[in-house]
Write a protein that holds these residues in place. Structure first.
Motif, PDB file in Angstrom:
ATOM      1  N   SER A 153       2.092   7.379   0.440  1.00  0.00           N
ATOM      2  CA  SER A 153       0.810   6.449   0.490  1.00  0.00           C
ATOM      3  C   SER A 153       0.044   7.097  -0.715  1.00  0.00           C
ATOM      4  O   SER A 153      -0.504   8.205  -0.702  1.00  0.00           O
ATOM      5  N   ARG A 211       0.728  -1.169  -0.118  1.00  0.00           N
ATOM      6  CA  ARG A 211      -0.132   0.023  -0.040  1.00  0.00           C
ATOM      7  C   ARG A 211       0.678   1.443  -0.133  1.00  0.00           C
ATOM      8  O   ARG A 211       0.326   2.468  -0.116  1.00  0.00           O
ATOM      9  N   TYR A 212       2.229   1.060   0.151  1.00  0.00           N
ATOM     10  CA  TYR A 212       3.166   2.092   0.254  1.00  0.00           C
ATOM     11  C   TYR A 212       4.104   2.397  -1.082  1.00  0.00           C
ATOM     12  O   TYR A 212       4.157   1.313  -1.765  1.00  0.00           O
TER      13      TYR A 212
END
Lengths: 401, 401
Positions: free
Chosen positions: B192, A207-208
């Motif tokens: 993010s 997710r990063y």
């Protein structure tokens, strides 16, 4: 594959680019970039670049700041400047260096014939250095040739392998979104430690992303952000995209970059950069024969053999050497079949010396005698070993194939 | 400085370690590690290591999985295994490899004489591979020499430069806290992205760390965690510390690691690893003279010159060669002053061949003639060029100083 096409027009290939050679490249760039003012005769400085280069390089573990560390005897920052200079639509390149490195930097610009560079004094942090660079572009000073660009690229001095395509992507995205930056997948999981150095939580890696360089901004977006931002941001912040979000309310467009955008941080990264540059410049070799007839015999055999090891092999009897040097070939093999002296070799050495190539990299000139005809295979191995390692300790040695 | 002491006992120095040489090291380890069962004669397998090595290496851009990529002709994983083997208190090393690489792995173990290795089949993800390794240690199978350890180290096959001190730190911390892992500062800011590839938020770099390897766990802590964890974790998870936290409620102790713990991920990392290994093994050279008298004349001069380029220089007239080979010297220079033939050189070559050293790295044997006396400086340059590059393309060449 992280590497650009070996022997291609990647940024790690040495310059300076010589006039008359960039026609095709320039035409391609101009068509996609006409809106940046790249048309012939247009003075508008639509795109500029700012390079903070005030770092001390403490993570490298060596006294020289990493941007000045030599790779094949040439400072790292010079490769990065060259990569930017090759992009004709970048009109100005502002480099922020500390006062004590100002003379060093001027020397580099002169020695490697860098163009379109302006120097400003670095601040004590990365953000302050960038801000100084932006100020130089923003302020209409008398006698200053700089003018405010529409888009500004921010890049690191220690990312020498930046390609034109990613620069174009971030600039285009910045025009549309106001801000843009290159990203890469995370190599390691990121975790948050508690005060007592225990694991508090870990982030889900997928997710990063790692925020890399280059980044690009509409000039007003990033300049406004820097003008508003707090001392805390200027002292402790690291992320320009964050400033654009926090102060100019712009959500940057994120662009997937290639692995070769990585930042030279540790000594191992210098080793890697050197190997990549060596690989790129070792893929092209020119075999110089001493007579026209031989070009068709020994020359042809050697060409076939060398092609098994190297990407680009050209055989010539010497008439078009000047043109070959202009085409950025750094490796020459002289084959002396008819004559036992080294006239042709000497002529080549003189030409290389005059061409300015030799100040960029060790130039390997290999002279082979008639025995080559009998053991071309061994000759090929020796030639590619010498070209690939570029070790100056072997200068003057007579190697027998 | 990221590199270990050149010429020291770093993990990148080649093995196999020969009997009788590890006395001092072993004594030092035993004193600090007696509680791990390192005392002589103790069978308790207090510490074991699990190495997932089932990756396909897709990020490398080459067809060979990265753990099997050669560095100086030896597969990367072999360096990592050697680094772990050197630590006498690690009793068992479990390597998880895919079925198709099982024979390759067996060949590597045999060729490089690795000890204390057990192979298990890799799973389709990293977590499944590690779980398979843990199962092999947990289950008391008939005819299986493995027994359940108190502490298990988890390391990556592609981090060859792991040092004993960081292994000791994570194992000690795991004994106290239940889990422990090496960390490093972040090189890039972590961001993010939102669903439309725009910046959602960026993390404050100073508050986060990269989770590296090695990690260590009380065996029951991590095995229990793996037994409980979901298919989702096994498929998409990447972080063992997270599993220990989520399922065994253990907050891992985080230990600052050195930069050389980095993971070989891209092709540039292979280049860097090769350069580091070359640097380490090129720091020690033995000059072999053909007579005792010369040892005191030419030999002494050459020793002084070489010391300006290399860390460890030893001059001998050949009586103690066997011992020098045992001390893991990989570079020999033969100086023939009295005789014009190469008796001494041939004797050395035979000895090196028998010693098994030559299967590890290209061994550089340089033979110099009398002219050395006149141009020692040039000789020194040639010798260090050859030792540092280790280019096999120059084998058999007569170089003149």
């Amino acid at each position: 594959m992280e590497l650009g096409p070996p022997g291609g027009s990647g940024p790690a290939e040495p310059g300076p680019r010589l006039r008359g050679l960039r026609g095709a490249d320039a035409a391609a760039s101009a068509s996609s970039l006409s809106r940046f003012g790249a048309e012939a005769g247009c003075r508008a400085s639509a795109v500029a670049a700012v390079l903070p280069a005030g770092g001390s390089g403490e993570r490298m573990g060596v006294p020289t700041p990493k941007q000045f560390c030599p790779i094949l005897e040439r400072p790292l920052i010079s490769y990065t400047l060259q990569a930017l200079e090759r992009v004709s639509w970048i009109k100005d390149i502002i480099v922020a260096v500390t006062r004590e490195n100002m003379e060093t930097m001027k020397g580099i610009i002169q020695r490697y014939q860098h163009k379109r560079i302006s120097l400003v004094e670095a601040g004590v942090t990365r953000h302050r250095s960038i801000f100084n660079g932006l100020k130089a572009l923003a302020e209409d000073q008398p006698n200053c040739r700089l003018s405010k660009p529409e888009v500004v690229i921010i890049h690191d001095a220690v990312r020498p392998f930046v390609e034109e395509d990613v620069l174009l992507k971030v600039v285009t995205a910045a025009q549309e979104h106001g801000a843009s930056g290159a990203i890469r997948p995370l190599v390691s999981t990121v975790i948050s430690p508690s005060a007592d150095s225990c694991l508090d939580h870990s982030l889900e890696r997928a997710r990063y992303r790692a925020s890399e360089m280059p980044q690009a901004f509409l000039f007003d977006v990033i300049y406004d952000a820097y003008q508003q931002c707090s001392d805390y941001d200027l002292e402790f912040g690291t992320e320009c995209l964050h400033l654009a979000l926090k102060y100019s309310h712009i959500k940057a467009k994120l662009v997937e970059g290639s692995p070769d955008l990585w930042k030279v941080t540790y000594k191992r990264d210098l080793y890697a950069a050197e190997s990549i540059i060596k690989e790129r410049i070792s893929q092209k070799v020119c075999v110089v024969m001493d007579t026209k007839e031989d070009e068709e015999h020994v020359g042809h055999c050697l060409e076939e053999m060398l092609k098994t090891e190297l990407n680009h092999v050209k055989v010539t009897s010497g008439q078009d050497l000047q043109q070959i040097i202009l085409e950025q070939c750094y490796n020459f093999v002289c084959v002396n079949v008819m004559t036992s002296d080294f006239e042709e070799t000497q002529r080549l050495l003189n030409m290389v010396e005059e061409s300015n190539l030799s100040i960029l990299y060790p130039v390997v000139v290999i002279s082979e005698e008639q025995k080559l005809r009998e053991s071309l295979r061994q000759g090929t191995t020796i030639i590619s070993a010498l070209i690939k390692e570029r070790n100056s300790g072997l200068i003057g040695q007579l190697l027998v194939a």
